[in-house]
Design a protein around this motif. Structure first.
Motif, PDB file in Angstrom:
ATOM      1  N   ARG A   1      72.597 -27.983  47.898  1.00  0.00           N
ATOM      2  CA  ARG A   1      71.866 -27.132  48.907  1.00  0.00           C
ATOM      3  C   ARG A   1      72.300 -27.269  50.305  1.00  0.00           C
ATOM      4  O   ARG A   1      72.677 -28.456  50.492  1.00  0.00           O
ATOM      5  N   ALA A   2      72.117 -26.339  51.080  1.00  0.00           N
ATOM      6  CA  ALA A   2      72.265 -26.251  52.533  1.00  0.00           C
ATOM      7  C   ALA A   2      71.176 -25.612  53.301  1.00  0.00           C
ATOM      8  O   ALA A   2      70.641 -24.902  52.793  1.00  0.00           O
ATOM      9  N   VAL A   3      70.862 -26.234  54.142  1.00  0.00           N
ATOM     10  CA  VAL A   3      69.519 -25.718  55.266  1.00  0.00           C
ATOM     11  C   VAL A   3      70.130 -25.546  56.408  1.00  0.00           C
ATOM     12  O   VAL A   3      71.030 -26.541  57.057  1.00  0.00           O
ATOM     13  N   GLU A   4      69.899 -24.548  57.221  1.00  0.00           N
ATOM     14  CA  GLU A   4      70.333 -24.003  58.418  1.00  0.00           C
ATOM     15  C   GLU A   4      68.987 -23.879  59.132  1.00  0.00           C
ATOM     16  O   GLU A   4      68.184 -22.986  58.810  1.00  0.00           O
ATOM     17  N   VAL A   5      69.096 -24.450  60.431  1.00  0.00           N
ATOM     18  CA  VAL A   5      67.958 -24.235  61.435  1.00  0.00           C
ATOM     19  C   VAL A   5      68.532 -23.619  62.799  1.00  0.00           C
ATOM     20  O   VAL A   5      69.200 -24.340  63.504  1.00  0.00           O
ATOM     21  N   PRO A   6      68.303 -22.292  62.859  1.00  0.00           N
ATOM     22  CA  PRO A   6      68.849 -21.584  63.950  1.00  0.00           C
ATOM     23  C   PRO A   6      68.011 -21.766  65.166  1.00  0.00           C
ATOM     24  O   PRO A   6      66.654 -21.789  65.205  1.00  0.00           O
ATOM     25  N   GLN A   7      68.554 -22.079  66.407  1.00  0.00           N
ATOM     26  CA  GLN A   7      67.850 -22.386  67.418  1.00  0.00           C
ATOM     27  C   GLN A   7      68.251 -21.615  68.907  1.00  0.00           C
ATOM     28  O   GLN A   7      69.696 -21.580  68.972  1.00  0.00           O
ATOM     29  N   PRO A   8      67.653 -21.149  69.652  1.00  0.00           N
ATOM     30  CA  PRO A   8      68.239 -20.507  70.905  1.00  0.00           C
ATOM     31  C   PRO A   8      68.687 -21.592  72.077  1.00  0.00           C
ATOM     32  O   PRO A   8      68.132 -22.799  71.816  1.00  0.00           O
ATOM     33  N   LEU A   9      69.665 -21.251  72.423  1.00  0.00           N
ATOM     34  CA  LEU A   9      70.411 -22.443  73.430  1.00  0.00           C
ATOM     35  C   LEU A   9      70.965 -21.623  74.704  1.00  0.00           C
ATOM     36  O   LEU A   9      71.443 -20.327  74.629  1.00  0.00           O
ATOM     37  N   ARG A  10      70.638 -22.380  75.717  1.00  0.00           N
ATOM     38  CA  ARG A  10      71.682 -21.893  77.028  1.00  0.00           C
ATOM     39  C   ARG A  10      72.520 -22.934  77.301  1.00  0.00           C
ATOM     40  O   ARG A  10      72.181 -24.048  77.067  1.00  0.00           O
ATOM     41  N   LEU A  11      73.964 -22.515  77.534  1.00  0.00           N
ATOM     42  CA  LEU A  11      75.002 -23.277  77.605  1.00  0.00           C
ATOM     43  C   LEU A  11      74.861 -24.125  78.770  1.00  0.00           C
ATOM     44  O   LEU A  11      74.659 -23.701  79.876  1.00  0.00           O
ATOM     45  N   ASP A  12      74.977 -25.540  78.644  1.00  0.00           N
ATOM     46  CA  ASP A  12      75.276 -26.416  79.754  1.00  0.00           C
ATOM     47  C   ASP A  12      76.707 -26.355  80.335  1.00  0.00           C
ATOM     48  O   ASP A  12      77.484 -25.734  79.652  1.00  0.00           O
ATOM     49  N   ASP A  13      76.789 -27.174  81.417  1.00  0.00           N
ATOM     50  CA  ASP A  13      78.196 -26.941  82.164  1.00  0.00           C
ATOM     51  C   ASP A  13      79.174 -27.058  81.201  1.00  0.00           C
ATOM     52  O   ASP A  13      80.250 -26.499  81.059  1.00  0.00           O
ATOM     53  N   GLU A  14      79.092 -28.317  80.352  1.00  0.00           N
ATOM     54  CA  GLU A  14      80.220 -28.921  79.685  1.00  0.00           C
ATOM     55  C   GLU A  14      80.531 -27.923  78.448  1.00  0.00           C
ATOM     56  O   GLU A  14      81.696 -27.542  78.214  1.00  0.00           O
ATOM     57  N   THR A  15      79.230 -27.732  77.712  1.00  0.00           N
ATOM     58  CA  THR A  15      79.668 -26.659  76.637  1.00  0.00           C
ATOM     59  C   THR A  15      80.199 -25.373  76.948  1.00  0.00           C
ATOM     60  O   THR A  15      81.109 -24.754  76.320  1.00  0.00           O
ATOM     61  N   ALA A  16      79.618 -24.937  78.024  1.00  0.00           N
ATOM     62  CA  ALA A  16      80.072 -23.506  78.708  1.00  0.00           C
ATOM     63  C   ALA A  16      81.730 -23.543  78.926  1.00  0.00           C
ATOM     64  O   ALA A  16      82.331 -22.763  78.741  1.00  0.00           O
ATOM     65  N   HIS A  17      81.996 -24.541  79.629  1.00  0.00           N
ATOM     66  CA  HIS A  17      83.393 -24.844  79.939  1.00  0.00           C
ATOM     67  C   HIS A  17      84.313 -24.743  78.670  1.00  0.00           C
ATOM     68  O   HIS A  17      85.394 -24.239  78.789  1.00  0.00           O
ATOM     69  N   LEU A  18      83.928 -25.521  77.659  1.00  0.00           N
ATOM     70  CA  LEU A  18      84.591 -25.842  76.564  1.00  0.00           C
ATOM     71  C   LEU A  18      85.050 -24.380  75.706  1.00  0.00           C
ATOM     72  O   LEU A  18      85.802 -24.125  75.086  1.00  0.00           O
ATOM     73  N   LEU A  19      83.794 -23.453  75.923  1.00  0.00           N
ATOM     74  CA  LEU A  19      83.631 -22.090  75.204  1.00  0.00           C
ATOM     75  C   LEU A  19      84.360 -21.198  76.192  1.00  0.00           C
ATOM     76  O   LEU A  19      84.346 -19.808  75.674  1.00  0.00           O
ATOM     77  N   GLY A  20      84.763 -21.505  77.331  1.00  0.00           N
ATOM     78  CA  GLY A  20      85.202 -20.552  78.390  1.00  0.00           C
ATOM     79  C   GLY A  20      84.396 -19.424  78.817  1.00  0.00           C
ATOM     80  O   GLY A  20      84.562 -18.475  79.072  1.00  0.00           O
TER      81      GLY A  20
ATOM     82  N   ARG B   1      80.294 -18.791  81.092  1.00  0.00           N
ATOM     83  CA  ARG B   1      79.588 -19.390  82.374  1.00  0.00           C
ATOM     84  C   ARG B   1      78.485 -20.103  81.774  1.00  0.00           C
ATOM     85  O   ARG B   1      77.533 -19.894  80.834  1.00  0.00           O
ATOM     86  N   PRO B   2      78.055 -21.220  82.575  1.00  0.00           N
ATOM     87  CA  PRO B   2      76.801 -22.033  82.327  1.00  0.00           C
ATOM     88  C   PRO B   2      75.678 -21.010  82.414  1.00  0.00           C
ATOM     89  O   PRO B   2      75.503 -19.965  83.119  1.00  0.00           O
ATOM     90  N   GLY B   3      74.517 -21.439  81.444  1.00  0.00           N
ATOM     91  CA  GLY B   3      73.447 -20.729  81.274  1.00  0.00           C
ATOM     92  C   GLY B   3      73.349 -19.752  80.488  1.00  0.00           C
ATOM     93  O   GLY B   3      72.595 -18.868  80.238  1.00  0.00           O
ATOM     94  N   ALA B   4      74.599 -19.269  80.109  1.00  0.00           N
ATOM     95  CA  ALA B   4      74.750 -18.100  79.177  1.00  0.00           C
ATOM     96  C   ALA B   4      74.037 -18.217  77.879  1.00  0.00           C
ATOM     97  O   ALA B   4      73.970 -19.430  77.431  1.00  0.00           O
ATOM     98  N   GLN B   5      73.426 -17.496  77.000  1.00  0.00           N
ATOM     99  CA  GLN B   5      72.831 -17.442  75.689  1.00  0.00           C
ATOM    100  C   GLN B   5      73.665 -17.418  74.845  1.00  0.00           C
ATOM    101  O   GLN B   5      74.887 -17.199  74.519  1.00  0.00           O
ATOM    102  N   ALA B   6      73.209 -18.623  73.653  1.00  0.00           N
ATOM    103  CA  ALA B   6      73.758 -18.857  72.522  1.00  0.00           C
ATOM    104  C   ALA B   6      72.855 -19.110  71.541  1.00  0.00           C
ATOM    105  O   ALA B   6      71.869 -19.092  71.732  1.00  0.00           O
TER     106      ALA B   6
END
Length: 78
Positions: A10-29, A31-36
């Protein structure tokens, strides 16, 4: 996992809202603070032991997450 002799049951998934921090936003191209959406996925073997986990980040501006669950028929059939 099969080549390691592990049967994933089995697999369990837990979805959570997230605002992108500077590093993650940069990696994804993005803006920081964008919703994910952060999805923490854990695979378990037949004994209930967690054998693999992944953190998945899905930017709201680019992707849609859809879950499709088969449900049994009201009469107990499929």
């Amino acid at each position: 996992m099969v080549h390691l002799g592990i049967t994933v049951s089995r697999a369990v998934e837990v979805p959570q809202p997230l605002r992108l921090d500077d590093e993650t936003a940069h990696l994804l191209g993005m803006r920081p603070g964008a919703q994910a959406l952060r999805i923490v996925r854990t695979h378990y073997d037949t004994t209930g032991r967690p054998v693999e986990t992944a953190d998945i980040v899905v930017p709201h501006e680019r992707w849609e997450v859809t879950y499709d669950f088969p449900l049994p028929a009201a009469d107990g059939g499929t």
